[in-house]
Scaffold this active site. Sequence first.
Site, PDB file in Angstrom:
ATOM      1  N   THR A 237       4.822  -8.413  -6.223  1.00  0.00           N
ATOM      2  CA  THR A 237       4.189  -9.561  -6.877  1.00  0.00           C
ATOM      3  C   THR A 237       5.065 -10.785  -6.661  1.00  0.00           C
ATOM      4  O   THR A 237       6.269 -10.708  -6.815  1.00  0.00           O
ATOM      5  CB  THR A 237       3.980  -9.296  -8.388  1.00  0.00           C
ATOM      6  N   GLY A 238       4.447 -11.888  -6.271  1.00  0.00           N
ATOM      7  CA  GLY A 238       5.245 -13.098  -6.047  1.00  0.00           C
ATOM      8  C   GLY A 238       4.626 -13.993  -5.003  1.00  0.00           C
ATOM      9  O   GLY A 238       3.419 -13.921  -4.750  1.00  0.00           O
TER      10      GLY A 238
ATOM     11  N   ARG B 164      -7.640 -18.167   1.739  1.00  0.00           N
ATOM     12  CA  ARG B 164      -6.247 -17.713   1.845  1.00  0.00           C
ATOM     13  C   ARG B 164      -6.135 -16.267   1.371  1.00  0.00           C
ATOM     14  O   ARG B 164      -6.714 -15.878   0.350  1.00  0.00           O
ATOM     15  CB  ARG B 164      -5.354 -18.611   0.996  1.00  0.00           C
ATOM     16  N   VAL B 165      -5.417 -15.457   2.118  1.00  0.00           N
ATOM     17  CA  VAL B 165      -5.130 -14.089   1.716  1.00  0.00           C
ATOM     18  C   VAL B 165      -3.622 -13.960   1.553  1.00  0.00           C
ATOM     19  O   VAL B 165      -2.861 -14.365   2.433  1.00  0.00           O
ATOM     20  CB  VAL B 165      -5.654 -13.082   2.758  1.00  0.00           C
ATOM     21  N   GLY B 166      -3.208 -13.436   0.414  1.00  0.00           N
ATOM     22  CA  GLY B 166      -1.779 -13.245   0.166  1.00  0.00           C
ATOM     23  C   GLY B 166      -1.317 -11.871   0.604  1.00  0.00           C
ATOM     24  O   GLY B 166      -1.934 -11.230   1.461  1.00  0.00           O
ATOM     25  N   ASP B 167      -0.236 -11.401   0.014  1.00  0.00           N
ATOM     26  CA  ASP B 167       0.386 -10.162   0.481  1.00  0.00           C
ATOM     27  C   ASP B 167      -0.280  -8.913  -0.055  1.00  0.00           C
ATOM     28  O   ASP B 167      -0.098  -7.831   0.516  1.00  0.00           O
ATOM     29  CB  ASP B 167       1.864 -10.151   0.080  1.00  0.00           C
TER      30      ASP B 167
ATOM     31  N   GLY C  53       3.202 -14.741  -2.076  1.00  0.00           N
ATOM     32  CA  GLY C  53       2.655 -13.813  -1.088  1.00  0.00           C
ATOM     33  C   GLY C  53       3.103 -14.098   0.330  1.00  0.00           C
ATOM     34  O   GLY C  53       3.336 -13.180   1.116  1.00  0.00           O
TER      35      GLY C  53
ATOM     36  N   THR D 102      -0.615 -10.774 -10.539  1.00  0.00           N
ATOM     37  CA  THR D 102      -0.948  -9.606  -9.734  1.00  0.00           C
ATOM     38  C   THR D 102      -0.683  -8.416 -10.641  1.00  0.00           C
ATOM     39  O   THR D 102       0.139  -8.504 -11.533  1.00  0.00           O
ATOM     40  CB  THR D 102       0.017  -9.501  -8.525  1.00  0.00           C
TER      41      THR D 102
END
Lengths: 344, 344
Positions: free
Chosen positions: A262-263, A240-243, A265, A212
């Site tokens: 970052t990480g 899939r959607v992360g943070d 999510g 990210t």
Amino acid sequence: MRPIALLFLVVAACAPTAPPANTPAPTDVEHPRLEWGMVLHGGAGVTRASYSAAELPLMEAAFHAALRAGHAILAGGGSSLDAVEAAVRILEDDSLFNAGKGSVFTNDSINELDAAIMEGHTYRAGAVAGVHRVKNPITLARAVMERSKHVMMIGDGAERFAVEQRIEMVDPGYFHTGRRMRSLRKAIEDERRAANPNGTAVLPDPTWRFGTVGAVALDKQGRLAAATSTGGMTNKRYGRVGDVPIIGAGTYASPACAVSATGDGEYFIRWSIAHSICTRTDLAGQSLASAADSVIMGVLHRTGGTGGVISLDNRGHVAMPFNAEGMTRGYVGPDGQTWMRMFR
Amino acid sequence: MRPIALLFLVVAACAPTAPPANTPAPTDVEHPRLEWGMVLHGGAGVTRASYSAAELPLMEAAFHAALRAGHAILAGGGSSLDAVEAAVRILEDDSLFNAGKGSVFTNDSINELDAAIMEGHTYRAGAVAGVHRVKNPITLARAVMERSKHVMMIGDGAERFAVEQRIEMVDPGYFHTGRRMRSLRKAIEDERRAANPNGTAVLPDPTWRFGTVGAVALDKQGRLAAATSTGGMTNKRYGRVGDVPIIGAGTYASPACAVSATGDGEYFIRWSIAHSICTRTDLAGQSLASAADSVIMGVLHRTGGTGGVISLDNRGHVAMPFNAEGMTRGYVGPDGQTWMRMFR
């Protein structure tokens, strides 16, 4: 209740959760306060094997160039919003970061890009998720913020808006790099082996999980902004959607605090990590360093998540805690000196 | 600094922002504390013109049935998670609520559904956005939470996951109701007139803007859960996603606090409304009523947004502030009596 007892209760309620005894110590706590400036990250989860000897200096050069681009805008009296967008665009255009050009492949061998941007003093925000043909998703996120009534757009609809707004579009092949296709093949192979009791189980390389990029900036007018962009998770499925595009999870800015994460999510969403840090400074009066450490070390780390944040408050304090092996990070202040580090 | 001065500072930092003088008073503040129970909403923005004389009793009957379904689960020792899912499914299956069957149309004459669910004591969460063929998006959101590593899935990918998980799918025509098609035609006509200086500008009917359903529950084991589902905004474009599937914005639950929101989604995202309310109770020690009022009346209302929340803490306190003309809302406790109101 006597005032002193009430004091104790209120202070206890506002206090950060103490990290467990063997938590990795927060790093980089002592940074100079920046009268104005920018903090940048290129992803947590970076390891010493993430870049070849040939790639490493190229990656570092792009990172310093992004810091200098933000500095030039801020030095000229430009806005923190312009600075974070410009810096993130430079990393999006470099194939060595998992965002824009260098985005990883999904399980279907396509690229699904997400980005978000937020302006602290107005609480305006824009986010996009699941776009395939937008060269710089951060610029589309900014267009959503500035040129629509909405905060978030996804998929084909977001791309229709991008075309109408004359945002630069590219053929999906633009994102196809050999480096990322090799990562996908390896991830699929690792998954096959892990699922096969006769094979060798291999944990996914965290580099592919956490890539990210993001920036937070404070301009001469005291305005904060935050921006984050990602090419997602190698081998991800199911849209899939992360943070990253979730305002409050991977990206947040208030008048007093800006965060880009970052990480893992999923952890960042469940604990609204970016908003939690800003709330601890804005509502509970914690220092930024204490707020960021208590959320990353006390919440994220304690619950098994991995990652980190870059954060900046409106007095120029910088905090960049992470609990991964590495997090590519750096900052620049009024003197124009760019500071960068990847590991502890 | 003397302790009493410090006390003042800390209390001031933790205190809610005072609402402006002419703010509508928060409503429904005095509810009985529920030893266990469920709170339900059918959307803010409801007006006295939203339902015909024939529709109103049908809508009320469905609402009471949803409360009773939650009550039956909780009375039998079931989980708050089961209760909120069951109640939301009943409203999703009723064409008089803007969720599931009764979802409104986008500008393209399709239906894009969003939903989210969260379990307080584990911080587990699941969300879906932009699905077209899933009969009960809340059940898909729960499957994302329980049967995947992810928190959020969108669009076609989310539907692929739904099919694999044997979630009930329907033909997109299932969501095509005459009521909602008339709403779309009217919205497009209103928009055309508003854009035409010779026409009559008509503001969009807020009923179409805010329709959402949601539930929060506390079970006999003291566990909280929150669930929200929506058919979106009539005439929306560009794959717009509102606050419903954004964990922290429209839906949030912690071990001590559960919130489901309804209203101008963009405002709920920018201020992370649901997470803000829980943070004020969890971190700053405010009562639920004070936290919910200060966020809805002090933040949302002051910044020009419209909507409301239902919320419940782990001691059974209920708060349901809203600043719209109406918000369909109700609750049920151990005695099984269902309470429902639409206006002030």
